[in-house]
Design an enzyme around this catalytic site. Sequence first.
Site, PDB file in Angstrom:
ATOM      1  N   ASP A  29       0.849  -1.191   0.000  1.00 57.16           N
ATOM      2  CA  ASP A  29       0.000   0.000   0.000  1.00 57.16           C
ATOM      3  C   ASP A  29       0.887   1.243   0.000  1.00 57.16           C
ATOM      4  OD1 ASP A  29      -3.216   0.520   1.008  1.00 57.16           O
ATOM      5  OD2 ASP A  29      -1.810   2.203   1.099  1.00 57.16           O
ATOM      6  N   ASN A  83     -12.882  -3.101   2.886  1.00 52.17           N
ATOM      7  CA  ASN A  83     -13.829  -1.995   3.035  1.00 52.17           C
ATOM      8  C   ASN A  83     -14.820  -2.059   1.877  1.00 52.17           C
ATOM      9  OD1 ASN A  83     -12.471  -0.892   5.322  1.00 52.17           O
ATOM     10  ND2 ASN A  83     -10.948   0.004   3.949  1.00 52.17           N
ATOM     11  N   GLN A  90     -14.165   2.717   1.628  1.00 48.72           N
ATOM     12  CA  GLN A  90     -13.629   2.228   0.350  1.00 48.72           C
ATOM     13  C   GLN A  90     -13.364   3.409  -0.582  1.00 48.72           C
ATOM     14  OE1 GLN A  90     -16.088  -0.565  -1.838  1.00 48.72           O
ATOM     15  NE2 GLN A  90     -14.468  -0.986  -3.316  1.00 48.72           N
ATOM     16  N   VAL A  92     -11.168   2.849  -3.575  1.00 49.38           N
ATOM     17  CA  VAL A  92     -10.844   2.331  -4.910  1.00 49.38           C
ATOM     18  C   VAL A  92     -11.867   1.254  -5.250  1.00 49.38           C
ATOM     19  CG1 VAL A  92      -9.131   1.174  -6.354  1.00 49.38           C
ATOM     20  CG2 VAL A  92      -8.378   2.820  -4.612  1.00 49.38           C
ATOM     21  N   HIS A  96     -10.526  -5.348  -3.157  1.00 53.60           N
ATOM     22  CA  HIS A  96      -9.172  -5.562  -2.623  1.00 53.60           C
ATOM     23  C   HIS A  96      -9.268  -5.865  -1.136  1.00 53.60           C
ATOM     24  CE1 HIS A  96     -10.131  -1.271  -2.414  1.00 53.60           C
ATOM     25  NE2 HIS A  96      -9.408  -1.222  -1.296  1.00 53.60           N
ATOM     26  N   HIS A  98      -7.012  -5.726   2.425  1.00 54.75           N
ATOM     27  CA  HIS A  98      -5.809  -5.218   3.086  1.00 54.75           C
ATOM     28  C   HIS A  98      -5.239  -6.326   3.972  1.00 54.75           C
ATOM     29  CE1 HIS A  98      -6.793  -0.813   2.393  1.00 54.75           C
ATOM     30  NE2 HIS A  98      -7.983  -1.360   2.221  1.00 54.75           N
TER      31      HIS A  98
HETATM   32  P1  AMP Z   1      -9.693   1.357   0.419  1.00 53.65           P
HETATM   33  O1  AMP Z   1      -9.737   2.666   1.169  1.00 53.65           O
HETATM   34  O2  AMP Z   1     -10.100   0.181   1.244  1.00 53.65           O
HETATM   35  O3  AMP Z   1     -10.448   1.430  -0.896  1.00 53.65           O
HETATM   36  O4  AMP Z   1      -8.179   1.102   0.081  1.00 53.65           O
HETATM   37  C1  AMP Z   1      -7.522   1.682  -0.999  1.00 53.65           C
HETATM   38  C2  AMP Z   1      -6.061   1.651  -0.669  1.00 53.65           C
HETATM   39  O5  AMP Z   1      -5.327   1.861  -1.861  1.00 53.65           O
HETATM   40  C3  AMP Z   1      -5.607   2.729   0.326  1.00 53.65           C
HETATM   41  O6  AMP Z   1      -5.069   2.114   1.481  1.00 53.65           O
HETATM   42  C4  AMP Z   1      -4.555   3.523  -0.457  1.00 53.65           C
HETATM   43  O7  AMP Z   1      -3.476   3.936   0.336  1.00 53.65           O
HETATM   44  C5  AMP Z   1      -4.133   2.504  -1.525  1.00 53.65           C
HETATM   45  N1  AMP Z   1      -3.575   3.075  -2.725  1.00 53.65           N
HETATM   46  C6  AMP Z   1      -4.062   4.099  -3.453  1.00 53.65           C
HETATM   47  N2  AMP Z   1      -3.292   4.333  -4.532  1.00 53.65           N
HETATM   48  C7  AMP Z   1      -2.283   3.417  -4.475  1.00 53.65           C
HETATM   49  C8  AMP Z   1      -1.155   3.138  -5.301  1.00 53.65           C
HETATM   50  N3  AMP Z   1      -0.893   3.846  -6.419  1.00 53.65           N
HETATM   51  N4  AMP Z   1      -0.324   2.132  -4.939  1.00 53.65           N
HETATM   52  C9  AMP Z   1      -0.560   1.418  -3.815  1.00 53.65           C
HETATM   53  N5  AMP Z   1      -1.611   1.630  -3.005  1.00 53.65           N
HETATM   54  C10 AMP Z   1      -2.464   2.614  -3.321  1.00 53.65           C
END
Ligand code: AMP
Length: 110
Positions: A29, A83, A90, A92, A96, A98
């Site tokens: 991450d 999430n 959430q 993205v 996914h 974590h």
């Molecule tokens: P969520 O909030 O559960 O959707 O998690 C999305 C995660 O993606 C967050 O913990 C961000 O820090 C991570 N994230 C966003 N952009 C990138 C990236 N380019 N490379 C690695 N992790 C990322």
Amino acid sequence: MATLFTRIIQGEIPAEIVYQDDHVVAFRDINPQAPVHVLLVPRQEIPGVAQVPEDGDHRHLLNAARIVAEQLGLKDGYRLVINQGESAGQTVDHLHMHLLGGRDFTWPPG
Ligand code: AMP
């Protein structure tokens, strides 16, 4: 339009990939919340848990989590988080999980 995570999986956006197989890619991450913070992402673009098909291949995510946790030496335990949706945080819209480890965690989570 490909998701951010698909673009990482395809190598368009750099990331530190720690594991990959036919179904799942795992990378660090960018904003780690623990000494170990890895995202496990299915190659298939599913927006979130809410869209996972009943007969989907969900076991691949857990298998990958176990393998990565072993590889990274998380012997004392680790936390897996998914999430789903805005109120859960959430950000993205590509399913996914974590994998967090390397420190103690409190319960309930924030
Ligand atoms: P969520 O909030 O559960 O959707 O998690 C999305 C995660 O993606 C967050 O913990 C961000 O820090 C991570 N994230 C966003 N952009 C990138 C990236 N380019 N490379 C690695 N992790 C990322």
